[in-house]
Scaffold this motif. Sequence first.
Motif, PDB file in Angstrom:
ATOM      1  N   ALA A  46       0.851  -1.186   0.000  1.00 50.53           N
ATOM      2  CA  ALA A  46       0.000   0.000   0.000  1.00 50.53           C
ATOM      3  C   ALA A  46       0.887   1.236   0.000  1.00 50.53           C
ATOM      4  N   PRO A  47       0.369   2.347  -0.513  1.00 48.98           N
ATOM      5  CA  PRO A  47       1.194   3.547  -0.636  1.00 48.98           C
ATOM      6  C   PRO A  47       1.343   4.380   0.640  1.00 48.98           C
ATOM      7  N   SER A  48       0.660   4.007   1.716  1.00 50.55           N
ATOM      8  CA  SER A  48       0.787   4.786   2.954  1.00 50.55           C
ATOM      9  C   SER A  48       0.801   3.857   4.169  1.00 50.55           C
ATOM     10  N   VAL A  52      -1.468   0.482   5.061  1.00 51.73           N
ATOM     11  CA  VAL A  52      -0.849  -0.792   5.453  1.00 51.73           C
ATOM     12  C   VAL A  52      -1.540  -1.318   6.703  1.00 51.73           C
ATOM     13  N   LYS A  53      -1.694  -0.460   7.697  1.00 55.48           N
ATOM     14  CA  LYS A  53      -2.324  -0.871   8.955  1.00 55.48           C
ATOM     15  C   LYS A  53      -3.777  -1.295   8.730  1.00 55.48           C
ATOM     16  N   SER A  54      -4.485  -0.562   7.893  1.00 56.93           N
ATOM     17  CA  SER A  54      -5.880  -0.888   7.597  1.00 56.93           C
ATOM     18  C   SER A  54      -5.996  -2.268   6.932  1.00 56.93           C
ATOM     19  N   ILE A  55      -5.103  -2.545   6.007  1.00 60.28           N
ATOM     20  CA  ILE A  55      -5.103  -3.847   5.319  1.00 60.28           C
ATOM     21  C   ILE A  55      -4.819  -4.967   6.316  1.00 60.28           C
ATOM     22  N   VAL A  56      -3.812  -4.773   7.153  1.00 59.65           N
ATOM     23  CA  VAL A  56      -3.449  -5.780   8.156  1.00 59.65           C
ATOM     24  C   VAL A  56      -4.614  -6.036   9.104  1.00 59.65           C
ATOM     25  N   ASP A  57      -5.242  -4.970   9.577  1.00 65.61           N
ATOM     26  CA  ASP A  57      -6.379  -5.124  10.494  1.00 65.61           C
ATOM     27  C   ASP A  57      -7.526  -5.895   9.836  1.00 65.61           C
ATOM     28  N   GLU A  58      -7.790  -5.613   8.564  1.00 66.67           N
ATOM     29  CA  GLU A  58      -8.871  -6.307   7.849  1.00 66.67           C
ATOM     30  C   GLU A  58      -8.552  -7.786   7.663  1.00 66.67           C
ATOM     31  N   ILE A  59      -7.319  -8.084   7.304  1.00 64.86           N
ATOM     32  CA  ILE A  59      -6.923  -9.486   7.142  1.00 64.86           C
ATOM     33  C   ILE A  59      -7.083 -10.226   8.468  1.00 64.86           C
ATOM     34  N   GLU A  60      -6.573  -9.627   9.525  1.00 66.54           N
ATOM     35  CA  GLU A  60      -6.645 -10.284  10.831  1.00 66.54           C
ATOM     36  C   GLU A  60      -8.091 -10.487  11.271  1.00 66.54           C
ATOM     37  N   GLU A  61      -8.920  -9.473  11.093  1.00 68.24           N
ATOM     38  CA  GLU A  61     -10.327  -9.572  11.490  1.00 68.24           C
ATOM     39  C   GLU A  61     -11.065 -10.626  10.654  1.00 68.24           C
ATOM     40  N   ARG A  62     -10.849 -10.620   9.346  1.00 66.70           N
ATOM     41  CA  ARG A  62     -11.549 -11.547   8.455  1.00 66.70           C
ATOM     42  C   ARG A  62     -11.155 -12.999   8.738  1.00 66.70           C
ATOM     43  N   LEU A  63      -9.853 -13.251   8.910  1.00 69.67           N
ATOM     44  CA  LEU A  63      -9.426 -14.631   9.155  1.00 69.67           C
ATOM     45  C   LEU A  63      -9.945 -15.133  10.502  1.00 69.67           C
ATOM     46  N   ASN A  64      -9.991 -14.241  11.485  1.00 66.12           N
ATOM     47  CA  ASN A  64     -10.511 -14.633  12.795  1.00 66.12           C
ATOM     48  C   ASN A  64     -12.011 -14.894  12.721  1.00 66.12           C
ATOM     49  N   LYS A  65     -12.751 -13.963  12.146  1.00 64.78           N
ATOM     50  CA  LYS A  65     -14.215 -14.063  12.091  1.00 64.78           C
ATOM     51  C   LYS A  65     -14.690 -15.212  11.200  1.00 64.78           C
ATOM     52  N   ASP A  66     -14.129 -15.304   9.995  1.00 67.25           N
ATOM     53  CA  ASP A  66     -14.622 -16.285   9.029  1.00 67.25           C
ATOM     54  C   ASP A  66     -14.025 -17.678   9.193  1.00 67.25           C
ATOM     55  N   ASP A  77       4.108  -3.550  13.650  1.00 67.51           N
ATOM     56  CA  ASP A  77       2.942  -2.696  13.856  1.00 67.51           C
ATOM     57  C   ASP A  77       3.278  -1.232  14.104  1.00 67.51           C
ATOM     58  N   ARG A  78       4.288  -0.988  14.873  1.00 68.45           N
ATOM     59  CA  ARG A  78       4.572   0.372  15.321  1.00 68.45           C
ATOM     60  C   ARG A  78       4.792   1.330  14.154  1.00 68.45           C
ATOM     61  N   GLU A  79       5.648   0.943  13.222  1.00 73.37           N
ATOM     62  CA  GLU A  79       5.946   1.821  12.096  1.00 73.37           C
ATOM     63  C   GLU A  79       4.971   1.614  10.939  1.00 73.37           C
ATOM     64  N   ALA A  80       4.383   0.443  10.862  1.00 71.69           N
ATOM     65  CA  ALA A  80       3.449   0.078   9.788  1.00 71.69           C
ATOM     66  C   ALA A  80       4.068   0.266   8.403  1.00 71.69           C
ATOM     67  N   ARG A  81       5.346  -0.015   8.294  1.00 69.85           N
ATOM     68  CA  ARG A  81       6.013   0.025   6.996  1.00 69.85           C
ATOM     69  C   ARG A  81       6.083  -1.392   6.403  1.00 69.85           C
ATOM     70  N   TRP A  82       6.163  -2.376   7.289  1.00 69.59           N
ATOM     71  CA  TRP A  82       6.181  -3.772   6.876  1.00 69.59           C
ATOM     72  C   TRP A  82       5.619  -4.567   8.051  1.00 69.59           C
ATOM     73  N   VAL A  83       4.414  -5.018   7.902  1.00 70.13           N
ATOM     74  CA  VAL A  83       3.768  -5.780   8.973  1.00 70.13           C
ATOM     75  C   VAL A  83       3.694  -7.236   8.543  1.00 70.13           C
ATOM     76  N   LEU A  84       4.068  -8.108   9.455  1.00 67.19           N
ATOM     77  CA  LEU A  84       4.070  -9.544   9.201  1.00 67.19           C
ATOM     78  C   LEU A  84       3.051 -10.194  10.126  1.00 67.19           C
ATOM     79  N   LEU A  85       2.178 -10.996   9.565  1.00 69.65           N
ATOM     80  CA  LEU A  85       1.225 -11.802  10.333  1.00 69.65           C
ATOM     81  C   LEU A  85       1.595 -13.263  10.125  1.00 69.65           C
ATOM     82  N   ASP A  86       1.939 -13.942  11.206  1.00 75.04           N
ATOM     83  CA  ASP A  86       2.333 -15.348  11.135  1.00 75.04           C
ATOM     84  C   ASP A  86       1.195 -16.211  11.660  1.00 75.04           C
ATOM     85  N   TYR A  87       0.597 -16.988  10.761  1.00 72.79           N
ATOM     86  CA  TYR A  87      -0.481 -17.911  11.114  1.00 72.79           C
ATOM     87  C   TYR A  87       0.008 -19.355  11.144  1.00 72.79           C
TER      88      TYR A  87
END
Length: 144
Positions: A46-48, A52-66, A77-87
């Motif tokens: 993402a360009p900002s 990036v944070k919004s995309i990460v939050d949506e992925i995390e919420e969707r995978l948890n809910k669905d 998370d802090r800088e939101a320049r490169w966020v890694l989600l390990d499942y």
Amino acid sequence: MTATDRSIELINAAAQAAADKLAHDIIAYDVSDVLSITDAFLLASAPSDRQVKSIVDEIEERLNKDLGAKPVRREGDREARWVLLDYVDIVVHVQHSEERVFYALERLWKDCPEIDLPEEARATRGKAEAHADATAGDQDGELL
């Protein structure tokens, strides 16, 4: 060995969530033959930092809910320049566009099979370049 059905299900849900939040250049690789720690990687950008944070939050919420999946680790998370989600079964990388170009993870995994993604996710290919071109044009115009 190939990615499990569960891994493919997680990748597709994460890719769709990223596409819904307007991520750029979504791509997934089956890394199960070269890594024993996970089956697949999903890359998106993402360009900002905010997006990036919004995309990460949506992925995390969707995978948890669905799918009832929660990441065992979330980094960057802090800088939101490169966020890694390990499942465990999959690892999701959401990068700021500048980091995506600099680190070029696609080069590392280009020999791994690409995972077919939902149409909305495939449609994001090339959006980062188009956005960069549009932004460069805006900036050029402002400098005159």
